[in-house]
Design an enzyme around this catalytic site. Structure first.
Site, PDB file in Angstrom:
ATOM      1  N   ASP A   1     -77.710  32.589 -71.925  1.00  0.00           N
ATOM      2  CA  ASP A   1     -77.596  33.500 -73.058  1.00  0.00           C
ATOM      3  C   ASP A   1     -76.166  33.428 -73.598  1.00  0.00           C
ATOM      4  O   ASP A   1     -75.381  32.557 -73.200  1.00  0.00           O
ATOM      5  CB  ASP A   1     -77.970  34.936 -72.642  1.00  0.00           C
ATOM      6  CG  ASP A   1     -76.957  35.542 -71.688  1.00  0.00           C
ATOM      7  OD1 ASP A   1     -76.058  34.808 -71.205  1.00  0.00           O
ATOM      8  OD2 ASP A   1     -77.038  36.750 -71.437  1.00  0.00           O
TER       9      ASP A   1
ATOM     10  N   TYR B   1     -84.228  31.996 -72.141  1.00  0.00           N
ATOM     11  CA  TYR B   1     -83.346  32.759 -71.247  1.00  0.00           C
ATOM     12  C   TYR B   1     -84.169  33.605 -70.253  1.00  0.00           C
ATOM     13  O   TYR B   1     -83.954  33.554 -69.033  1.00  0.00           O
ATOM     14  CB  TYR B   1     -82.402  33.673 -72.058  1.00  0.00           C
ATOM     15  CG  TYR B   1     -81.682  34.640 -71.161  1.00  0.00           C
ATOM     16  CD1 TYR B   1     -80.597  34.213 -70.403  1.00  0.00           C
ATOM     17  CD2 TYR B   1     -82.116  35.946 -71.018  1.00  0.00           C
ATOM     18  CE1 TYR B   1     -79.959  35.074 -69.524  1.00  0.00           C
ATOM     19  CE2 TYR B   1     -81.482  36.818 -70.145  1.00  0.00           C
ATOM     20  CZ  TYR B   1     -80.399  36.375 -69.405  1.00  0.00           C
ATOM     21  OH  TYR B   1     -79.783  37.221 -68.542  1.00  0.00           O
TER      22      TYR B   1
ATOM     23  N   GLU C   1     -84.848  42.340 -67.913  1.00  0.00           N
ATOM     24  CA  GLU C   1     -84.251  41.350 -68.823  1.00  0.00           C
ATOM     25  C   GLU C   1     -84.607  41.636 -70.276  1.00  0.00           C
ATOM     26  O   GLU C   1     -83.783  41.447 -71.164  1.00  0.00           O
ATOM     27  CB  GLU C   1     -84.672  39.926 -68.433  1.00  0.00           C
ATOM     28  CG  GLU C   1     -84.044  39.416 -67.149  1.00  0.00           C
ATOM     29  CD  GLU C   1     -82.512  39.345 -67.215  1.00  0.00           C
ATOM     30  OE1 GLU C   1     -81.936  39.347 -68.308  1.00  0.00           O
ATOM     31  OE2 GLU C   1     -81.893  39.316 -66.131  1.00  0.00           O
TER      32      GLU C   1
END
Ligand code: SF4
Length: 340
Positions: free
Chosen positions: A138, A120, A37
């Site tokens: 996001d 997020y 991520e």
């Protein structure tokens, strides 16, 4: 039922058939989800795949990341850009070692206390790796939701994002929150595409999507215009001697902090060493808030003396030791021809 309440079932059925095959999905440990991520922030999936593989081969655990020497870490990140991500990743790894005994915490609120982990990423890790019912919101998700609900509010405003986060918290499936978040990511990345190009005919939400049914989807999301980037004219010196090139380290804070570079400054900047400077190439690099327009000059230095803290690097050191940002990629071929 609202559009959001209708979404989970068709979305999850679609995801079951259409999920992207991604290396971090086959073994979604907290560390794998976290590293992927962070790499994916501001970066396309295709550009991340090789970096992810190399990074995990070199640093397979949180403990390895925490103990990694800085130059090695920067070398692993070289070319991915936004280098503060790598520094924060390491800072957070050290926090995990010190405060959580080397185990990533599972709770969203605890994850938020780690460096570089925002709402997020905390949502993605806690839902995908730990099964917590927390949304991961996001820009992709905001786009999908704004179209789905025909929401014309400015999606760059924090209170709008918080509101959408609350709405998703109410509808996220309690048993498979990670699949729901990943399905939203995939829908945004492959179907509900940005820049006015949603592929509604392929979308599992097309029957009830307000933006699609009313024809406004192409104009959503609404976003406040970005400020124009500042343009900086810079001079770069490619200084050679005996098959080596001169490098210096950037300051520890600010843009491209701590990375190595060919000496460069805002124009005009006279050549900092003795030798004749010839124009070699021009290059441009775009950062988030500024653009560098660079002119590079090649110089054969007359002596070995360099300003304090600069050094000479040969071909092997350039390849293995010193991480240079991709801003200088336009000059790599010139350097490659002259270093040994
Ligand atoms: Fe996006 Fe179209 Fe799907 Fe609506 S129907 S969510 S606009 S792709």
């Amino acid at each position: 039922m609202t559009q959001l309440e209708q979404l989970p079932l068709p979305l999850l059925l679609w995801y079951h058939e259409n999920a992207r095959t991604l290396p971090w999905r086959s073994d979604p440990t907290p560390y794998h989800v976290w590293v992927s991520e962070i790499m994916l922030q501001q970066t396309r999936v295709a550009a991340v795949l090789d970096y992810y593989k190399r990074f995990l081969e070199a640093l397979p655990t949180v403990a390895d990341l925490a103990a990694c020497p800085e130059d090695k870490l920067m070398k692993l990140w070289q070319g991915l850009g936004y280098y503060s991500r790598a520094r924060n990743l390491q800072k957070a790894a050290r926090q995990v070692m010190e405060r959580f005994g080397g185990e990533m915490p599972s709770r969203y609120e605890e994850l938020l206390t780690l460096s570089g982990i925002g709402d997020y990423t905390a949502g993605a890790i806690s839902s995908i790796a730990f099964g917590q019912p927390v949304p991961a919101v996001d820009g992709n998700v905001l786009r999908v939701v704004s179209r789905l609900t025909d929401d014309h509010r400015d999606m760059t405003r924090p209170e709008v994002k918080a509101d959408i986060r609350d709405a998703l918290t109410k509808i996220i499936p309690r048993d498979i929150p990670g699949a729901f978040n990943q399905a939203m990511m995939d829908l945004g990345a492959t179907v509900c595409l940005p820049n006015g190009a949603p592929l509604c005919e392929k979308c599992p939400a097309a029957d009830f999507c307000a933006g699609c049914l009313t024809g406004t989807a192409r104009d959503l999301p609404v976003k406040a215009p970005k400020k124009a980037r500042k343009i900086e004219e810079r001079v770069v010196y490619l200084i050679f001697r005996d098959g080596k090139v001169a490098l210096r380290r950037r300051p520890a804070r600010g843009l491209l902090a701590g990375l190595w570079e060919y000496p460069n400054e805002p124009a005009p900047w006279p050549c900092p060493v003795e030798g004749k400077a010839d124009f070699a190439a021009a290059g441009k690099h775009i950062f988030t808030h500024k653009e560098w327009h660079m002119k590079a000059y090649a110089v054969e230095a007359e002596t070995e003396a360099l300003p304090q803290d600069w050094l000479w690097a040969g071909g092997e050191e350039l390849a293995d030791t010193y991480a240079l940002p991709s801003a200088f990629a336009p000059f790599a071929h010139i350097v490659a021809q002259r270093v040994k």
